[in-house]
Scaffold this motif. Structure first.
Motif, short mmCIF file in Angstrom:
data_model
loop_
_atom_site.label_atom_id
_atom_site.label_comp_id
_atom_site.label_asym_id
_atom_site.label_seq_id
_atom_site.Cartn_x
_atom_site.Cartn_y
_atom_site.Cartn_z
N LEU A 1 37.35 46.36 44.96
CA LEU A 1 37.72 44.17 44.64
C LEU A 1 36.41 43.61 45.10
O LEU A 1 34.83 43.50 45.59
N GLN B 1 37.48 36.86 46.33
CA GLN B 1 38.66 36.40 45.61
C GLN B 1 40.04 36.93 46.36
O GLN B 1 40.12 38.37 46.11
N GLN C 1 42.24 38.91 41.05
CA GLN C 1 42.28 40.40 41.42
C GLN C 1 42.25 41.25 39.74
O GLN C 1 42.88 41.13 39.21
#
Length: 133
Positions: free
Chosen positions: A85, A89, A94
């Motif tokens: 990831l 965010q 994502q």
């Protein structure tokens, strides 16, 4: 070795899994193999290490297509993804392909455009982004 037996075993035991790069490549190889057969044009991806995908049943293909990109395990405070990831965010923003292919993150140079490190190939997915157990 990845092959139909892995898919069948996962289906039989009801394994929880997330989609990864090999599952995506396997589905792509199968699709291009079927297309190649119809058009008569050879395809190196389908004829390579993914030749086993021709053995997949419709149920096997459906199983692979339905694998989610994330699994959330609230009792353990865990979110499972195949690769990684982008820190800071939100999950909803994502890039799905990044969840499958991220190996390392590199900060963009100060003079880089905002999209300098965006994914080169957007992935289109229908109704299977995330599962919570």
């Amino acid at each position: 070795m990845f092959g139909r037996h892995v898919v069948v075993n996962a289906e039989e035991v009801g394994a929880w899994a997330v989609v990864g790069n090999h599952e995506l490549l396997s589905l792509r190889a199968l699709a291009t193999s079927q297309s190649s057969k119809r058009s008569g044009v050879a395809n190196s991806l389908a004829e390579s290490k993914y030749a086993w995908t021709s053995e997949l049943s419709a149920a096997d293909v459906d199983y692979l297509r339905k694998l989610p990109f994330t699994l959330r395990l609230p009792l353990h405070g865990a979110l499972i993804v195949h690769a990684g990831l982008v820190p800071g965010q939100p999950l909803e923003s994502q890039d799905l392909l990044s969840l499958v292919t991220t190996r390392s993150l590199v900060a963009p140079p100060a003079d880089a455009s905002p999209d300098a490190f965006s994914s080169p190939r957007p992935l289109r997915v229908r109704d299977r982004k995330h599962f919570t157990f």
